[in-house]
Design a protein around this motif. Structure first.
Motif, mmCIF file in Angstrom:
data_model
loop_
_atom_site.group_PDB
_atom_site.id
_atom_site.type_symbol
_atom_site.label_atom_id
_atom_site.label_comp_id
_atom_site.label_asym_id
_atom_site.label_seq_id
_atom_site.Cartn_x
_atom_site.Cartn_y
_atom_site.Cartn_z
ATOM 1 N N ALA A 83 0.793 -1.183 -0.073
ATOM 2 C CA ALA A 83 -0.079 0.013 0.107
ATOM 3 C C ALA A 83 0.809 1.195 0.028
ATOM 4 N N ARG A 84 2.025 1.225 0.570
ATOM 5 C CA ARG A 84 2.978 2.286 0.672
ATOM 6 C C ARG A 84 4.536 1.419 0.536
ATOM 7 N N CYS A 85 5.381 2.226 0.018
ATOM 8 C CA CYS A 85 6.701 1.703 0.083
ATOM 9 C C CYS A 85 7.767 2.555 0.806
ATOM 10 N N ASP A 86 7.121 3.525 1.605
ATOM 11 C CA ASP A 86 8.166 4.407 2.428
ATOM 12 C C ASP A 86 8.610 3.620 3.789
ATOM 13 N N PRO A 87 9.967 3.567 3.872
ATOM 14 C CA PRO A 87 10.616 2.620 4.826
ATOM 15 C C PRO A 87 10.032 3.159 6.337
ATOM 16 N N HIS A 88 9.817 4.376 6.479
ATOM 17 C CA HIS A 88 9.248 4.633 7.740
ATOM 18 C C HIS A 88 7.968 3.824 8.181
ATOM 19 N N ALA A 89 7.210 3.551 7.352
ATOM 20 C CA ALA A 89 5.884 3.116 7.683
ATOM 21 C C ALA A 89 6.275 1.732 7.926
ATOM 22 N N PHE A 90 6.856 0.864 7.122
ATOM 23 C CA PHE A 90 7.431 -0.307 6.996
ATOM 24 C C PHE A 90 8.243 -0.644 8.412
ATOM 25 N N ALA A 91 9.171 0.339 8.802
ATOM 26 C CA ALA A 91 10.031 -0.053 10.148
ATOM 27 C C ALA A 91 9.149 0.101 11.260
ATOM 28 N N GLU A 92 8.087 1.025 11.151
ATOM 29 C CA GLU A 92 7.311 1.162 12.444
ATOM 30 C C GLU A 92 5.844 0.130 12.485
ATOM 31 N N ASP A 93 5.673 -0.761 11.597
ATOM 32 C CA ASP A 93 4.564 -1.313 11.322
ATOM 33 C C ASP A 93 4.048 -2.084 12.848
ATOM 34 N N LYS A 94 2.655 -2.183 12.998
ATOM 35 C CA LYS A 94 2.078 -2.959 14.078
ATOM 36 C C LYS A 94 1.091 -3.615 13.803
ATOM 37 N N GLN A 95 0.301 -3.195 12.673
ATOM 38 C CA GLN A 95 -0.794 -4.011 12.210
ATOM 39 C C GLN A 95 -0.948 -4.398 10.659
ATOM 40 N N GLY A 96 0.072 -4.147 10.095
ATOM 41 C CA GLY A 96 0.131 -4.284 8.479
ATOM 42 C C GLY A 96 0.084 -5.966 8.094
ATOM 43 N N THR A 97 -0.076 -6.872 8.903
ATOM 44 C CA THR A 97 -0.092 -8.272 8.668
ATOM 45 C C THR A 97 -1.450 -8.803 9.421
ATOM 46 N N ARG A 98 -2.541 -7.985 9.816
ATOM 47 C CA ARG A 98 -3.531 -8.229 10.233
ATOM 48 C C ARG A 98 -4.857 -7.736 9.394
ATOM 49 N N PHE A 99 -5.357 -8.635 8.893
ATOM 50 C CA PHE A 99 -6.422 -8.550 7.819
ATOM 51 C C PHE A 99 -7.865 -8.558 8.494
ATOM 52 N N PRO A 100 -8.608 -7.758 8.047
ATOM 53 C CA PRO A 100 -10.182 -7.926 8.618
ATOM 54 C C PRO A 100 -10.914 -8.771 7.489
ATOM 55 N N VAL A 101 -11.668 -9.900 8.048
ATOM 56 C CA VAL A 101 -12.363 -10.709 7.288
ATOM 57 C C VAL A 101 -13.927 -10.775 7.551
ATOM 58 N N THR A 102 -14.419 -10.446 6.551
ATOM 59 C CA THR A 102 -16.049 -10.355 7.006
ATOM 60 C C THR A 102 -16.900 -11.873 6.737
ATOM 61 N N VAL A 103 -17.412 -12.182 7.813
ATOM 62 C CA VAL A 103 -18.022 -13.607 7.448
ATOM 63 C C VAL A 103 -19.417 -13.420 7.867
ATOM 64 N N ARG A 104 -20.492 -14.201 7.282
ATOM 65 C CA ARG A 104 -21.810 -14.323 7.666
ATOM 66 C C ARG A 104 -21.994 -15.727 8.171
ATOM 67 N N LEU A 105 -22.630 -15.638 9.329
ATOM 68 C CA LEU A 105 -22.717 -17.038 10.048
ATOM 69 C C LEU A 105 -24.153 -17.290 10.101
ATOM 70 N N ASP A 106 -24.842 -18.562 9.773
ATOM 71 C CA ASP A 106 -26.002 -18.983 9.770
ATOM 72 C C ASP A 106 -26.866 -18.203 8.814
ATOM 73 N N GLY A 107 -26.050 -17.633 7.854
ATOM 74 C CA GLY A 107 -27.084 -16.968 7.011
ATOM 75 C C GLY A 107 -27.479 -15.594 7.445
ATOM 76 N N GLN A 108 -27.187 -15.289 8.467
ATOM 77 C CA GLN A 108 -27.895 -13.897 9.227
ATOM 78 C C GLN A 108 -26.964 -13.146 9.624
ATOM 79 N N HIS A 109 -26.076 -13.596 10.503
ATOM 80 C CA HIS A 109 -25.223 -12.914 11.366
ATOM 81 C C HIS A 109 -23.760 -12.444 10.759
ATOM 82 N N ARG A 110 -23.651 -11.395 10.639
ATOM 83 C CA ARG A 110 -22.331 -10.839 9.849
ATOM 84 C C ARG A 110 -21.492 -10.453 11.047
ATOM 85 N N VAL A 111 -20.228 -10.916 11.057
ATOM 86 C CA VAL A 111 -19.172 -10.544 12.004
ATOM 87 C C VAL A 111 -17.764 -10.270 11.236
ATOM 88 N N THR A 112 -16.979 -9.466 11.825
ATOM 89 C CA THR A 112 -15.803 -9.172 11.091
ATOM 90 C C THR A 112 -14.778 -9.513 12.063
#
Length: 137
Positions: A83-112
């Protein structure tokens, strides 16, 4: 449902700067009562990594629509790009490999849910970002 990420380096297209593409697999294992189906609806990007759809377009999230029954193992090929290639963002990363996944359970309940890369996948992602962005190692 259990979710994990696995590197898929055979799908990488690196050394293209911010146009580099990094291959990943989202692996889901169904849990729960028999007959309870979960549907993975989408996955979102992170501060470091944009998700890339089948047409090569980046976006904040991409649709998946994968059905996962209890006991089933489903592998969803996906791609991300720096998403960006600046060394500063990369060096200070804390969340960059944590992906939000949206899932629908039982055809009704949506959770992330958040699927975090394990240590070896995170290291492989960082290495791919370094190579793709031509950052010093």
């Amino acid at each position: 449902m259990q979710l994990k990420l696995r590197r898929a380096p055979e799908r990488d297209v690196l050394d293209a700067g911010s146009s580099s593409v990094i291959g990943l697999d989202l692996v889901a294992v169904g849990t729960g009562a028999p007959g309870a189906v979960a549907v993975i609806e989408s996955i979102g990007g992170t501060v470091l990594l944009s998700v890339v759809d089948a047409d090569g377009q980046r976006g904040p999230s991409i649709p998946i629509d994968a059905r996962v029954s209890p006991g089933a193992r489903v592998t969803v090929p996906m791609a991300v790009a720096p998403a960006r290639c600046d060394p500063h963002a990369f060096a200070e990363d804390k969340q960059g490999t944590r992906f939000p996944v949206t899932v629908r359970l039982d055809g009704q309940h949506r959770v992330t849910l958040t699927v975090a890369a394990d240590d070896s996948t995170r290291a492989a992602l960082y290495d791919a970002i370094r190579r793709g962005c031509r950052l010093p190692g």
